[in-house]
Design a protein around this motif. Structure first.
Motif, mmCIF file in Angstrom:
data_model
loop_
_atom_site.group_PDB
_atom_site.id
_atom_site.type_symbol
_atom_site.label_atom_id
_atom_site.label_comp_id
_atom_site.label_asym_id
_atom_site.label_seq_id
_atom_site.Cartn_x
_atom_site.Cartn_y
_atom_site.Cartn_z
ATOM 1 N N ALA B 340 10.934 25.306 -54.613
ATOM 2 C CA ALA B 340 11.013 26.759 -54.918
ATOM 3 C C ALA B 340 10.241 27.478 -53.879
ATOM 4 N N GLN B 341 10.147 27.027 -52.531
ATOM 5 C CA GLN B 341 9.553 27.513 -51.535
ATOM 6 C C GLN B 341 10.482 27.345 -50.264
ATOM 7 N N PRO B 342 10.037 27.965 -49.162
ATOM 8 C CA PRO B 342 10.794 27.654 -47.906
ATOM 9 C C PRO B 342 10.506 26.346 -47.441
ATOM 10 N N TYR B 343 11.637 25.799 -46.858
ATOM 11 C CA TYR B 343 11.423 24.616 -46.373
ATOM 12 C C TYR B 343 10.161 23.903 -45.414
ATOM 13 N N LEU B 344 9.690 24.957 -44.806
ATOM 14 C CA LEU B 344 8.467 24.261 -44.195
ATOM 15 C C LEU B 344 7.302 24.324 -45.003
ATOM 16 N N TRP B 345 7.257 25.109 -46.158
ATOM 17 C CA TRP B 345 6.158 25.030 -46.980
ATOM 18 C C TRP B 345 5.436 23.426 -47.282
ATOM 19 N N ARG B 346 6.298 22.781 -47.549
ATOM 20 C CA ARG B 346 5.938 21.376 -47.816
ATOM 21 C C ARG B 346 5.026 20.476 -46.657
ATOM 22 N N PHE B 347 5.402 21.207 -45.275
ATOM 23 C CA PHE B 347 4.585 20.455 -44.198
ATOM 24 C C PHE B 347 3.405 21.271 -43.824
ATOM 25 N N TRP B 348 3.644 22.649 -44.165
ATOM 26 C CA TRP B 348 2.383 23.403 -44.071
ATOM 27 C C TRP B 348 1.214 22.732 -45.042
ATOM 28 N N ARG B 349 1.545 22.531 -46.128
ATOM 29 C CA ARG B 349 0.633 22.213 -47.404
ATOM 30 C C ARG B 349 0.000 20.750 -46.856
ATOM 31 N N GLN B 350 0.625 20.075 -46.014
ATOM 32 C CA GLN B 350 0.216 18.720 -45.671
ATOM 33 C C GLN B 350 -0.963 18.859 -44.503
#
Lengths: 492, 492
Positions: B340-350
């Motif tokens: 549900a977010q731009p694809y880079l979101w899951r890397f930013w969060r980590q």
């Protein structure tokens, strides 16, 4: 490895050792077996594994954790060391950081001490210590009941062995940084820590979350012992899946019909409503400012049947609040990440920071309502939830959170009237689905679940506010009052 | 409402007003329309809406945000005010907090100033300001390209109107707390802020993320103007769905065959490997301690074909590291929340905290590899990703992050040999699936994608380390060296 009665730690002061040769012989088979078990955990069994590591300074906690990362596949293993809380952590109830770090299903998490740090420190007053240990037991029981495999290791050294170990480290240029002044101070207090550990271990050793005391002096012995214990527990669980525990024995309830007892004819004139609403919104605004200033967090939750007016009541609250300080969480089906955790996890993660407010539109009580009635939770699971939820709310209250719990009640006729009205209003039509009618057919079951929930989770500190909601004006004013009262309680 | 050329703000100093009557007349229809649009957004269209609110003190930012929460359904709207960063935020690149707060698809997020606070403060040096504005533009372009509807409001007051507003507030006992010393100091600097705003608005007003300047003096005018602008933009987007922008024009590449150029016959004897590995692990350990002390975060990422030895190389790194300070993130299909977010979101969060390390086993480069080759991302999407990823890594580097990017390369024969070997080893068998053979059939496409990715995302600050990995010993030593070098760069 388990030493009960007559002192836990004496048995770990015997100079146990493993020769290098025995270690090297055991290693290849052990590592293969660990990886194999970890893979089966991840791909087939899918339960969380939580390993707690505690013990005396110089007992080898850090070394062993590093070795476990070497022997397991480090991609599916995470270690959390809990130092001083970050400010985001300090603004939530103390257990927030432990919940936040829980391993999801299929993964292994290692906690460095975590909630044991303070009790093992030996400086707590008896009453506080007892309460802390009670909390730990409840927390670990919740996790274990939910299927987490829990293992706790305590690394011990005799005073003599500790001195030798600290000296060896201090004299090794590559490792001397690891010996701090604190370590020597702790060493001088060996006896105090020893007594604290005896008490803590005895009080928190349970079948579901056992302590394993390991003599820490010999590296090979310590690492092999820990790895073997983990392997044994993992294999046992992989062979025989977690059987959810039986339902707890609950106190019998006196038949109470609080919902039926509500006077649904209560009404408020437009004029009185207007006056009261403005007065209470002003009051709420003022209290919320005070809470921001005082750093008091707040949680307001709303339950009730479909179309009972939760959303409308929430909007009358938020109209009086600063949008920067609250958020509304509409609770629907859990997400993938949430399903990989105990059901309370998704509520823990939404707890507000100091001075902020979270409004839950439906809440953790779903466990005792929709999950019970629709059978998403087994009987033992939802029956356990009464106690788990009381504990959860006790965490909030102990942290000083303002907690309001509102139940909006309408009768069946009023619900039907509102369904029909929604169906007539173009931009409300989406709110009505066949599911609403299906739920309506289970009216009696929901009412019964609600009554039981009031009786078992209403406490003087976290009372339920039952709201006669056939008249929206009356209901909204009552909700405003309940939320003001919750803030007043927390601010006083 | 859009004033271009000859000054943005002059047009918002004209004393625009809306009578109470006109306001009351417009309100019911407007509120119904807003709720309707919000519902359609949530239930049908499902794109994120991000509204940025900025402007002078006393311009009514807080009031309008609160009104928006009243007019929209507050359950699907979240406002984030960005005050001083929390320590968890301060330890990540500055944009981490904005990424963290992004609304998911179907929701509306309101940001109070966010990345505009500093540029609008008027105190930045020209060079820093230019860089900050460039960052903002790139960030907003990424969001808009991904489908976020972006609207930015600047609330303006003439100096006279601001004085009047602050005085009115200060004299109202219920609201006087809202006027601080800072507000009066800002008032005295009205001219400076005005000039800064003119520059910032002009530089960041784009078709995809337009500024709307609103005269803030009259409450009714301001609120209706903002709500109407949001409604108009929402409706336009609901009617005509987001069309992903065309692929960017990319520089032509000289044909480079870096993978083919690797000498895969490179080998290391057991003896040399043992010595070098120990030496480099010692070095890595030392550097990681320094990084912990200096608060330098680190990110190591690994890409390469199946069975290239990423996991083994990672284990040789982690063996030298303190388990409390690193975590390994195996990157597989995104979760529900991540989708549900731009694809880079899951890397930013980590991204790691200061002094911590995150190792990505596969990474954001998946966008340019599996997503490209398998068609999960459209041509325009993956072509945009080159620039987006360069920007992302620039954020990491500007924050002082040690960044290592390793590509492990084996040839097709070696891969087949390793597949077969895995199939023969009971506890490795799970690693081989029919998908691995399918990917193998696309060897050429992956190689081509890899070559392009090296050419377009390798920079002097974030170079790719291409590792000949047919010999595991050789590859692991090379990876250890690359990671040490990344830490050395960041620490120097």
């Amino acid at each position: 490895m388990l030493y009960k009665g007559g002192g836990w730690l004496a048995a770990a002061e015997q100079g146990r050792k493993l020769s290098k040769e025995a270690f090297e012989r055991a290693l290849p088979g052990l590592r293969t077996a660990l990886l194999d078990a970890q893979t089966r955990l991840r791909r087939q069994a899918r339960f969380p594994v939580l390993i707690v590591i505690a013990g005396v300074d110089g007992g080898g906690k850090g070394d062993t954790v590093n070795i476990l990362h070497e022997w397991f596949d480090p991609r599916f293993l995470v270690t959390h060391a809990f130092g001083p809380p970050s400010d985001e952590e300090a603004e939530r109830p103390p257990y927030w950081r432990y919940w936040r770090a829980l391993p999801p299903k299929g993964r292994i998490g290692i906690f460095f001490e975590s909630c044991y740090t303070q009790p093992l420190g030996g400086a707590m007053k008896r009453k506080d210590l007892d309460r802390a240990l009670e909390r730990i037991r409840a927390h670990e029981k919740l996790l274990a009941d939910d299927g987490t495999l829990l293992l706790k290791f305590y690394f011990h050294l005799s005073k003599k062995a500790q001195k030798k170990r600290l000296k060896t480290l201090a004299e090794d240029p590559a490792r001397s940084w690891r010996v701090t002044k604190d370590d020597w101070a702790h060493f001088r207090n060996h006896g105090k820590f020893r007594r604290a550990a005896e008490r803590v271990l005895a009080a928190t050793h349970t079948l579901d979350a056992p302590w394993i005391v390991v003599e820490g002096a010999d590296e090979e012995y310590r690492n092999i012992t820990v790895a073997k214990a983990i392997l044994k527990a993992l294999r046992a669980r992989l062979k025989r899946p977690h059987r959810p525990p039986k339902a707890p024995t609950l106190k019998r309830l006196k038949p109470a019909k609080r919902l039926e007892g509500l006077d649904l004819s209560l009404r408020m004139t437009e004029r009185v409503y207007h006056r009261e609403r403005l007065r209470l919104q002003g009051r709420l605004h003022e209290l919320s400012r005070k809470a921001q200033k005082a750093g008091v967090p707040a949680v307001f939750l709303f339950e009730g049947s479909d179309a009972a007016g939760k959303g409308g009541a929430i909007r009358r609250l938020t109209a009086a609040l600063d949008a920067r300080y609250y958020r509304v969480i509409p609770v629907a089906a859990p997400t993938e990440e949430e399903r990989a955790q105990p059901y309370l996890w998704r509520f823990w993660r939404q707890l507000p920071r100091a001075g902020h407010l979270t409004i839950f539109d439906r809440s953790w009580y779903g466990r005792l309502l929709v999950e019970r009635v629709e059978g998403y939770a087994g009987r033992a699971e939802w029956q356990r939830a009464y106690g788990e939820i009381r504990d959860f709310e006790a965490h909030l209250l102990a942290h000083g959170t303002a907690l309001a719990k509102c139940w909006l009640h309408i009768d069946k006729d009023e619900q039907l009237r509102r369904f029909r009205e929604r169906e007539r209003t173009p931009w409300k039509r989406f709110k009505i689905t066949p599911e609403d009618y299906r739920n309506r057919a289970k009216w009696g079951l929901y009412a019964q679940a609600a009554e039981e929930l009031f009786a078992r989770t209403g406490t003087p500190q976290a009372p339920w506010t039952l709201v006669a909601a056939n008249d929206k004006a009356y209901a909204r004013v009552k909700v405003l009052k309940a939320c003001c009262a919750a803030l007043e309680r927390a601010l006083s």
